[in-house]
Write an enzyme that holds these catalytic residues in place. Sequence first.
Site, PDB file in Angstrom:
ATOM      1  N   THR A 139       0.768  -1.381   0.156  1.00 37.62           N
ATOM      2  CA  THR A 139       0.048   0.018   0.071  1.00 37.62           C
ATOM      3  C   THR A 139       0.921   1.324   0.033  1.00 37.62           C
ATOM      4  O   THR A 139       2.034   1.430   0.614  1.00 37.62           O
ATOM      5  CB  THR A 139      -0.971  -0.152   1.332  1.00 37.62           C
ATOM      6  OG1 THR A 139      -1.571  -1.079   0.982  1.00 37.62           O
ATOM      7  CG2 THR A 139      -1.858   1.093   1.262  1.00 37.62           C
ATOM      8  N   PRO A 141       0.634   5.745  -0.133  1.00 34.66           N
ATOM      9  CA  PRO A 141      -0.607   7.138  -0.026  1.00 34.66           C
ATOM     10  C   PRO A 141      -1.600   6.916  -1.209  1.00 34.66           C
ATOM     11  O   PRO A 141      -2.646   7.481  -0.847  1.00 34.66           O
ATOM     12  CB  PRO A 141       0.372   8.039   0.110  1.00 34.66           C
ATOM     13  CG  PRO A 141       1.689   7.578   0.485  1.00 34.66           C
ATOM     14  CD  PRO A 141       1.854   6.258  -0.156  1.00 34.66           C
ATOM     15  N   ALA A 143      -2.356   4.661  -3.457  1.00 35.64           N
ATOM     16  CA  ALA A 143      -2.565   3.441  -3.918  1.00 35.64           C
ATOM     17  C   ALA A 143      -2.884   2.223  -2.811  1.00 35.64           C
ATOM     18  O   ALA A 143      -2.091   1.629  -2.302  1.00 35.64           O
ATOM     19  CB  ALA A 143      -1.448   2.604  -4.788  1.00 35.64           C
ATOM     20  N   GLY A 144      -4.135   1.864  -2.436  1.00 33.40           N
ATOM     21  CA  GLY A 144      -4.567   0.968  -1.656  1.00 33.40           C
ATOM     22  C   GLY A 144      -5.443  -0.293  -2.437  1.00 33.40           C
ATOM     23  O   GLY A 144      -4.729  -1.054  -2.895  1.00 33.40           O
ATOM     24  N   GLU A 255      -3.501 -14.296   2.924  1.00 35.68           N
ATOM     25  CA  GLU A 255      -3.888 -13.456   4.034  1.00 35.68           C
ATOM     26  C   GLU A 255      -5.289 -13.049   4.331  1.00 35.68           C
ATOM     27  O   GLU A 255      -5.783 -12.985   5.381  1.00 35.68           O
ATOM     28  CB  GLU A 255      -3.155 -12.015   3.255  1.00 35.68           C
ATOM     29  CG  GLU A 255      -3.715 -10.792   4.473  1.00 35.68           C
ATOM     30  CD  GLU A 255      -2.886  -9.627   3.816  1.00 35.68           C
ATOM     31  OE1 GLU A 255      -2.224  -9.605   2.574  1.00 35.68           O
ATOM     32  OE2 GLU A 255      -3.207  -8.386   4.406  1.00 35.68           O
TER      33      GLU A 255
HETATM   34  C1  LIG Z   1      -3.970  -1.138  10.359  1.00 36.70           C
HETATM   35  C2  LIG Z   1      -3.623  -1.433   8.801  1.00 36.70           C
HETATM   36  C3  LIG Z   1      -2.638  -2.194   8.588  1.00 36.70           C
HETATM   37  C4  LIG Z   1      -2.473  -2.510   7.192  1.00 36.70           C
HETATM   38  N1  LIG Z   1      -1.225  -3.338   6.924  1.00 36.70           N
HETATM   39  C5  LIG Z   1      -0.686  -3.348   5.640  1.00 36.70           C
HETATM   40  C6  LIG Z   1       0.368  -3.803   5.298  1.00 36.70           C
HETATM   41  O1  LIG Z   1       1.073  -4.669   6.439  1.00 36.70           O
HETATM   42  N2  LIG Z   1       0.766  -3.916   4.152  1.00 36.70           N
HETATM   43  C7  LIG Z   1       0.145  -3.184   3.352  1.00 36.70           C
HETATM   44  O2  LIG Z   1       0.570  -3.285   1.844  1.00 36.70           O
HETATM   45  N3  LIG Z   1      -0.840  -2.699   3.303  1.00 36.70           N
HETATM   46  C8  LIG Z   1      -1.396  -2.617   4.397  1.00 36.70           C
HETATM   47  N4  LIG Z   1      -2.416  -2.087   4.911  1.00 36.70           N
HETATM   48  C9  LIG Z   1      -3.484  -1.297   3.786  1.00 36.70           C
HETATM   49  C10 LIG Z   1      -4.856  -1.848   3.530  1.00 36.70           C
HETATM   50  O3  LIG Z   1      -4.451  -3.105   2.796  1.00 36.70           O
HETATM   51  C11 LIG Z   1      -5.508  -0.800   2.794  1.00 36.70           C
HETATM   52  O4  LIG Z   1      -5.909   0.154   3.695  1.00 36.70           O
HETATM   53  C12 LIG Z   1      -6.760  -1.311   2.062  1.00 36.70           C
HETATM   54  O5  LIG Z   1      -6.486  -2.246   0.976  1.00 36.70           O
HETATM   55  C13 LIG Z   1      -7.859  -0.139   1.437  1.00 36.70           C
HETATM   56  O6  LIG Z   1      -7.025   0.753   0.643  1.00 36.70           O
HETATM   57  P1  LIG Z   1      -7.019   2.193   0.971  1.00 36.70           P
HETATM   58  O7  LIG Z   1      -6.769   2.392   2.503  1.00 36.70           O
HETATM   59  O8  LIG Z   1      -6.165   2.949   0.041  1.00 36.70           O
HETATM   60  O9  LIG Z   1      -8.541   2.573   0.666  1.00 36.70           O
HETATM   61  P2  LIG Z   1      -9.202   3.155  -0.749  1.00 36.70           P
HETATM   62  O10 LIG Z   1      -8.694   2.122  -1.859  1.00 36.70           O
HETATM   63  O11 LIG Z   1      -8.861   4.398  -0.945  1.00 36.70           O
HETATM   64  O12 LIG Z   1     -10.431   2.977  -0.426  1.00 36.70           O
HETATM   65  C14 LIG Z   1     -11.440   3.671   0.357  1.00 36.70           C
HETATM   66  C15 LIG Z   1     -12.943   3.403  -0.184  1.00 36.70           C
HETATM   67  O13 LIG Z   1     -13.353   3.303  -1.391  1.00 36.70           O
HETATM   68  C16 LIG Z   1     -13.906   2.006  -1.803  1.00 36.70           C
HETATM   69  N5  LIG Z   1     -13.376   1.493  -3.186  1.00 36.70           N
HETATM   70  C17 LIG Z   1     -12.153   1.546  -3.583  1.00 36.70           C
HETATM   71  N6  LIG Z   1     -12.367   1.117  -4.687  1.00 36.70           N
HETATM   72  C18 LIG Z   1     -13.543   0.602  -5.118  1.00 36.70           C
HETATM   73  C19 LIG Z   1     -14.118  -0.108  -5.942  1.00 36.70           C
HETATM   74  N7  LIG Z   1     -13.322  -0.313  -7.210  1.00 36.70           N
HETATM   75  N8  LIG Z   1     -15.421  -0.448  -5.905  1.00 36.70           N
HETATM   76  C20 LIG Z   1     -16.002  -0.066  -4.843  1.00 36.70           C
HETATM   77  N9  LIG Z   1     -15.472   0.594  -3.845  1.00 36.70           N
HETATM   78  C21 LIG Z   1     -14.161   0.871  -4.052  1.00 36.70           C
HETATM   79  C22 LIG Z   1     -13.122   1.160  -0.649  1.00 36.70           C
HETATM   80  O14 LIG Z   1     -13.705  -0.176  -0.401  1.00 36.70           O
HETATM   81  C23 LIG Z   1     -13.119   2.019   0.650  1.00 36.70           C
HETATM   82  O15 LIG Z   1     -14.419   1.918   1.057  1.00 36.70           O
HETATM   83  C24 LIG Z   1      -3.055  -1.897   6.489  1.00 36.70           C
HETATM   84  C25 LIG Z   1      -4.064  -0.782   6.712  1.00 36.70           C
HETATM   85  C26 LIG Z   1      -4.528  -0.835   7.700  1.00 36.70           C
HETATM   86  C27 LIG Z   1      -5.433   0.268   8.248  1.00 36.70           C
END
Ligand SMILES: Cc1cc2nc3c(=O)[nH]c(=O)nc-3n(C[C@H](O)[C@H](O)[C@H](O)COP(=O)(O)OP(=O)(O)OC[C@H]3O[C@@H](n4cnc5c(N)ncnc54)[C@H](O)[C@@H]3O)c2cc1C
Length: 392
Positions: A139, A141, A143-144, A255
């Site tokens: 992840t 800033p 790209a999630g 995972e």
């Molecule tokens: C405590 C914690 C630990 C973590 N640990 C790790 C780790 O060890 N390594 C790592 O790489 N990552 C980690 N993550 C990241 C986690 O996998 C991401 O937060 C998650 O995948 C969501 O991405 P984002 O936060 O960017 O949300 P976004 O992708 O910005 O999503 C925001 C909202 O939009 C919605 N959305 C996005 N795209 C779509 C779509 N196509 N259709 C419908 N809705 C959509 C989402 O469902 C969500 O409700 C961690 C996160 C947290 C909070």
Amino acid sequence: MDNGGNGGGKQPPPPFTSEHEELRETVRRFVVKEIAPYVPEWEEKREFPRELYRRCGELGLLGLKFPEEYGGQGGTHLHDAIWVEELSRRGASGGVAAGLNAHSSIAMPPIFKFGNEWQHERWLTPGIRGEKIGALGITEPGAGSDVASLKTTAKKTEGGWVVNGSKTFITNGVRSDFLVCAVKTTEEGGHGGISFLVIESDMPGYEVTGKLEKLGWHASDTGEISFTDVEVPDSHLLGRENEGFMLIMANFAWERLLMAIGAVGAMDRLVEVSTEYAKEREAFGRPISGFQTIRHKIADMATKAAASKALTYDTLRRFEAGEVVIKEVAMTKLLTQRSLVELADEAIQIHGGYGYMREYEVERALRDARLGPIGGGTDEIMREIIGKNMGM
Ligand SMILES: Cc1cc2nc3c(=O)[nH]c(=O)nc-3n(C[C@H](O)[C@H](O)[C@H](O)COP(=O)(O)OP(=O)(O)OC[C@H]3O[C@@H](n4cnc5c(N)ncnc54)[C@H](O)[C@@H]3O)c2cc1C
């Protein structure tokens, strides 16, 4: 007699067999004695001791599914599942479980699966011993959910790569020794242009820029990392160049299944503590379990927990048998993570004002559970995967 929530004296439900019960008992004893009593302190301090990795390594718990030649136990995913289920079932907080599992079950499997002998020796073997700690860095800033849009670049040089960019929300990101890191290795990036490099935290230009404060999972560290001209040798490329997306997908299945298994353990625990509390707490001259509304709440909780366990164990069985279970894993994660949030909320309601207090673990349970529908792929993404796999 307590039989891990499986019912007294019965055979364990598939895919587990009586052969697994010894490990379940070992993990149970370890967690009850060496983890659960310290959880409130570690949650307060916002970390658990690094020493816990070594202790888990000593007991063989970090290498359950890895071959003996690397110091592992030569077991299967089922052994790992028992460890994860019993961790949450016996009182490890979400943060402690996340810190341990992000290392042993999320960062190390791709090293084992895609790594060569040199890489196994450098990260897997010391990782199994709990001497080096790993994290998975996908992840960013920007790209999630949209993993393919990551922007951290690795530019090819003579004998290696120069990495620039940043990662966020990385579990173990603050104290990990190595980061299994997704980087863009073509101009376009995307599905055909992502690779994995194992970047070590003492490489010049690697900087931990933040330890993030969170709603729950307090005992785990969640880091922000930046890379400024980090020189990474060729030998640190994991798997094949530009085939990193496959690694991401391979990792996600396990995972997500692990998150489901952890939730199953946590749900059993919530049913148990809520039942005990309802039998003891009195109001209007009788135990609150004497009120039909409270009994029905607990009956609903137990039913959801049982349904979640049935689906999770079935998906686990099929995963272990080598079936393609992309849709089923997404369904399992979706159901279990939401159910756990609902159960934790009901557990607080049953505990009344005490449920809102730090002293009772149900308060923490709800905060910890809330990560489930977000981390490892959100509920919305799980629904997209399910829909696509149904031909829509
Ligand atoms: C405590 C914690 C630990 C973590 N640990 C790790 C780790 O060890 N390594 C790592 O790489 N990552 C980690 N993550 C990241 C986690 O996998 C991401 O937060 C998650 O995948 C969501 O991405 P984002 O936060 O960017 O949300 P976004 O992708 O910005 O999503 C925001 C909202 O939009 C919605 N959305 C996005 N795209 C779509 C779509 N196509 N259709 C419908 N809705 C959509 C989402 O469902 C969500 O409700 C961690 C996160 C947290 C909070």
